[in-house]
Design an enzyme around this catalytic site. Structure first.
Site, PDB file in Angstrom:
ATOM      1  N   HIS A 153       0.835  -1.200   0.000  1.00  0.00           N
ATOM      2  CA  HIS A 153       0.000   0.000   0.000  1.00  0.00           C
ATOM      3  C   HIS A 153       0.867   1.246   0.000  1.00  0.00           C
ATOM      4  CE1 HIS A 153      -3.345   2.688   1.404  1.00  0.00           C
ATOM      5  NE2 HIS A 153      -4.005   1.915   0.570  1.00  0.00           N
ATOM      6  N   HIS A 173      -4.649   6.260  -5.742  1.00  0.00           N
ATOM      7  CA  HIS A 173      -5.732   6.937  -5.035  1.00  0.00           C
ATOM      8  C   HIS A 173      -6.276   8.109  -5.843  1.00  0.00           C
ATOM      9  CE1 HIS A 173      -6.215   5.063  -1.085  1.00  0.00           C
ATOM     10  NE2 HIS A 173      -4.943   4.734  -1.182  1.00  0.00           N
ATOM     11  N   HIS A 182      -7.153  -2.094  -5.098  1.00  0.00           N
ATOM     12  CA  HIS A 182      -7.348  -2.653  -3.763  1.00  0.00           C
ATOM     13  C   HIS A 182      -7.954  -4.062  -3.830  1.00  0.00           C
ATOM     14  CE1 HIS A 182      -6.745   1.553  -2.445  1.00  0.00           C
ATOM     15  NE2 HIS A 182      -6.337   0.993  -1.328  1.00  0.00           N
ATOM     16  N   HIS A 303     -14.596   5.891   3.002  1.00  0.00           N
ATOM     17  CA  HIS A 303     -13.249   5.305   2.998  1.00  0.00           C
ATOM     18  C   HIS A 303     -12.261   6.171   3.774  1.00  0.00           C
ATOM     19  CE1 HIS A 303      -9.143   5.099   1.206  1.00  0.00           C
ATOM     20  NE2 HIS A 303      -9.315   3.811   1.476  1.00  0.00           N
ATOM     21  N   HIS A 307     -10.684   5.673   7.722  1.00  0.00           N
ATOM     22  CA  HIS A 307      -9.238   5.577   7.928  1.00  0.00           C
ATOM     23  C   HIS A 307      -8.813   6.550   9.026  1.00  0.00           C
ATOM     24  CE1 HIS A 307      -7.047   2.943   5.121  1.00  0.00           C
ATOM     25  NE2 HIS A 307      -8.075   3.087   4.302  1.00  0.00           N
ATOM     26  N   PHE A 324      -1.680   6.970   4.210  1.00  0.00           N
ATOM     27  CA  PHE A 324      -1.571   5.928   3.201  1.00  0.00           C
ATOM     28  C   PHE A 324      -0.334   5.061   3.385  1.00  0.00           C
ATOM     29  CE2 PHE A 324      -3.966   9.158   0.493  1.00  0.00           C
ATOM     30  CZ  PHE A 324      -5.187   8.558   0.721  1.00  0.00           C
ATOM     31  N   HIS A 337     -11.207  -2.746   3.802  1.00  0.00           N
ATOM     32  CA  HIS A 337     -11.211  -2.749   2.336  1.00  0.00           C
ATOM     33  C   HIS A 337     -12.011  -3.898   1.747  1.00  0.00           C
ATOM     34  CE1 HIS A 337      -9.138   0.652   0.596  1.00  0.00           C
ATOM     35  NE2 HIS A 337      -8.485   0.733   1.745  1.00  0.00           N
TER      36      HIS A 337
END
Length: 571
Positions: A153, A173, A182, A303, A307, A324, A337
Site C-alpha cells: 500500500h 488513489h 485494492h 473510505h 481511515h 496511506f 477494504h
C-alpha cells in the site's frame, strides 16, 4: 569515437531484429521478464550516455500507450508526510525478476465466502489469528511477510514506484484505479493467509460498517491477546463507540442519531450522489496524460473518513490507518477494504452493470503481486471484474441505507422564499461570506470560513435531464496545503447552518481529504457531486440558480483554497 558509434548501431539493429522473436519465446513459456527495456538500459549504460537518444527512440511505441502499470525496478524513497521520508521498496527490486500472467483459480475449487466480521465464530477467529501470526513471523525477504504485504500500500499510494516506460510516479488513489487495485491487493493477501494454514476456503472478514449490526469495530480486533490488536489506533473509538462514517471530530451523538446519520450518509454516497460512473469510480487516469485528481464518492467518504477515525489521535498524521504509507500495517485495514470491495459490487448490481467502464486503457492497466506460491503475477483490471471467476463471494446482508432517502430540513418553498429575501435585503447571515461570482481565478479563495455562492444553472437544464444527464456541482481547483486531515461539506439551498447533517436533503456531499502520497498528489483537486435527485427533492430542479454552501468542518480548511464552483452535466 566513430568505432563506438558503429558498435552501438550494430547492437541496436540486433536488438530491434531480435525483439519479436524474443517475445514469441517468452510468451510461449508464459514466463516473461519484467521489462525488456531493462536489458537495453544495461547495454546503453555500458556503451555510454551519448547513446541514450537511440534508447528513447526504441520506447516511443510503448510510451504512446495509455495503460497504467508499475516499473518495479524504478523504486525510490517517498514522502508519507511532508516531514517524513519513507522507504518501502522491497529488497533487490533493482534486479528484474520473472513473472507469470494471471490465471483464474480452478472453477471447481471451493468458493471463498467473505462474511461479516461480527458474525464470525471462534474457530474462524483462531484460524485467522494463527495465519496472521505465521505471516508476521516470516522473514522480511519473503514477500508473504506481513510488513511486506503492508508495504504494498505504501508503494502504490505514495508515488514510490514510477510508471512503466516513464519517470512519472504511479499512485492509485483519487483515480479510477482505486477500486480494482485494492481488490487485487486483498485477493492475493487472502489467498496467502489461507495457504499458511492449509485452508483453500479461507476468506477475509468484512467489517460491514454500513449496516447497524456492524457499525462498531469488531470485537476480535480489540482483543489484546490476539494478533489483530493494534496499538496505533484511537482507543476512544473502541466498542461500544459506533463508527462515524462522516467523521470530522468526536461529536458525541447518541447511538440512535449516529445510526440514522450513517445510513442517510450511505444513501447519499452510494445512490443519489453516485448515479454516474465517474462520480463513483473517480477520474480517468491514463499514462502520458498526467495524474488526475478527483476521487469518487465512497473513496472520499466513508473510505477516507474511517481511515482517519480509526487512526491514533496521538500521532501527527493519525497513523497508522490515518496515512496511506502506514495504513495496511493495521490488520483492520483488510476488513475495511473488504467492505469497500463489497460496496463496489453492490453499486454495480444497483445499476445492473450498465455503468461498468469499457475503456480498454482501464481494462488493460495492470499490477504485479506475489501469490501464495511465491510467483510474481501480472494481473490486469479486466481480470478482477468478475469475483465469481476469482473464486470468492460475499455473504448477503441487508442494505437498510437504500431506504434512507433524506428529506429537506425545511419545506423547499419556504427555504426558497427565505433565500430570496436574504438576497434582496443583502442579509446573508446564513454564512460567513456571500459571494456573487462562482469563479475566483487561479489564485483561488481561502476556505477559512463558510462560503455561500449563487451558482447559475444552464438554461437548457430541463432538456439535459430528459437526456438522462446527471447535473453535477463541481468545486474545482481545490488546493490543500499542510498535512492535516481536511474536510468540508457541501450543501444546497441551506438556510440554517445550525441544522446541518447528512440526514437532510440539503446535504450534497463531502470533501474528506487525507494529504500525502507524493508531489503529484499535491496537485489541485476537483470535487464532483451529483445533485439531480437532490434538486428534485428540494423542488429546485426548475430554478435558474441554486445556492451552494461550502461548510468547513476542520480547522485545517484555513489552508484550503478553491478556484470556483460550477454546474456540469455528465452523460
Amino acid at each position: 569515437m566513430e568505432q563506438q558509434k558503429w558498435i552501438v548501431t550494430v547492437v541496436l539493429a540486433f536488438i530491434v531484429a531480435m525483439l519479436p522473436f524474443t517475445f514469441r519465446i517468452l510468451e510461449s513459456h508464459q514466463v516473461q521478464h519484467l521489462y525488456m527495456g531493462e536489458l537495453t538500459n544495461m547495454i546503453f549504460g555500458k556503451l555510454g550516455g551519448w547513446a541514450s537518444s537511440n534508447h528513447h527512440d526504441l520506447s516511443i511505441d510503448k510510451a504512446a500507450s495509455k495503460v497504467i502499470g508499475p516499473n518495479l525496478t524504478a523504486c525510490h524513497p517517498s514522502y508519507g508526510r511532508p516531514d517524513l521520508l519513507v522507504y518501502c521498496c522491497p529488497a533487490g527490486f533493482e534486479t528484474p525478476g520473472p513473472f507469470v500472467d494471471f490465471q483464474f483459480p480452478d472453477p471447481k475449487s471451493p468458493l471463498r465466502v467473505r462474511r461479516p466480521a461480527h458474525l464470525l465464530d471462534e474457530n474462524y477467529i483462531a484460524k485467522y489469528n494463527k495465519a496472521l501470526s505465521i505471516m508476521k513471523s516470516l522473514p522480511y525477504d519473503d514477500p508473504r511477510n506481513f510488513v511486506r504485504q503492508a508495504n504494498l500500500h505504501c508503494l502504490f499510494c505514495t508515488g514510490a514506484y514510477e510508471q512503466q516506460n516513464s519517470d512519472t510516479p504511479l499512485n492509485i488513489h483519487r483515480t479510477w484505479l482505486f477500486f480494482p487495485w485494492h481488490r487485487m491487493m486483498i485477493y492475493f493477501h487472502e489467498r496467502i493467509i489461507g495457504s499458511l494454514v492449509g485452508d483453500d476456503t479461507f476468506a477475509l472478514p468484512v467489517w460491514t460498517w454500513d449496516i447497524p449490526e456492524g457499525m462498531m469495530i469488531p470485537d476480535f480486533y480489540v482483543n489484546r491477546s490476539l494478533t489483530f490488536f493494534h496499538s496505533e489506533r484511537d482507543f476512544s473509538h473502541f466498542p461500544p463507540q459506533m463508527a462515524d462514517l462522516n467523521y470530522v471530530s468526536d461529536r458525541n451523538l447518541s447511538p440512535e442519531d449516529q445510526l440514522d446519520t450513517n445510513l442517510a450518509f450511505m444513501y447519499s454516497q452510494m445512490v443519489s450522489g453516485a448515479r454516474k460512473t465517474e462520480l463513483f469510480m473517480g477520474c480517468t487516469y491514463k499514462a502520458n496524460e498526467g495524474y488526475c485528481n478527483a476521487p469518487g464518492t465512497v473513496e472520499s467518504a466513508p473510505h477516507n473518513t474511517l481511515h482517519t477515525w480509526i487512526g491514533s489521535n496521538l500521532n501527527p498524521g493519525r497513523e497508522d490507518m490515518g496515512k496511506f504509507y502506514s495504513a495496511a500495517k493495521d490488520p483492520i485495514f483488510y476488513a475495511h477494504h473488504s467492505n469497500i470491495d463489497r460496496l463496489w459490487e453492490v453499486w454495480r448490481e444497483i445499476h445492473n452493470h450498465q455503468l461498468d467502464i469499457k475503456d480498454p486503457d482501464w481494462l488493460d492497466s495492470f499490477c504485479l503481486f506475489y501469490d501464495e506460491n511465491l510467483k510474481l503475477v501480472k494481473i490486469k483490471v479486466r481480470d478482477v471484474l468478475d469475483i465469481t471467476k476469482l473464486g470468492y463471494s460475499y455473504e448477503e446482508v441487508d442494505r437498510p441505507w437504500l431506504e434512507k432517502r433524506p428529506s429537506p430540513s425545511v419545506p423547499p418553498k419556504f427555504a426558497r422564499q427565505i433565500l430570496k429575501l436574504k438576497e434582496n435585503e443583502k442579509q446573508f447571515q446564513l454564512s460567513g461570506n456571500h459571494v456573487s461570482s462562482s469563479d475566483f481565478g487561479s489564485q483561488g479563495r481561502a476556505l477559512d470560513t463558510s462560503l455561500t455562492i449563487k451558482v447559475n444553472r444552464s438554461k437548457d437544464h430541463s432538456i439535459k435531464r430528459e437526456k438522462e444527464e446527471e447535473e453535477t456541482i463541481v468545486v474545482h481547483g481545490i488546493e490543500v496545503k499542510g498535512d492535516a486531515y481536511v474536510k468540508f461539506d457541501v450543501y444546497v439551498n441551506l438556510i440554517d447552518e445550525t441544522i446541518i447533517s447528512p440526514k437532510f436533503r440539503e446535504f450534497a456531499g463531502t470533501f474528506a481529504h487525507i494529504p500525502g502520497g507524493g508531489e503529484m498528489m499535491k496537485r489541485k483537486i476537483n470535487l464532483k457531486l451529483g445533485v439531480s435527485e437532490l434538486l428534485k427533492d428540494l423542488e429546485a430542479d426548475q430554478d435558474e440558480s441554486i445556492w451552494v454552501t461550502l461548510l468547513p468542518r476542520t480547522t485545517s480548511c484555513s489552508n484550503v483554497t478553491i478556484e470556483g464552483i460550477q454546474i456540469e452535466y455528465i452523460k
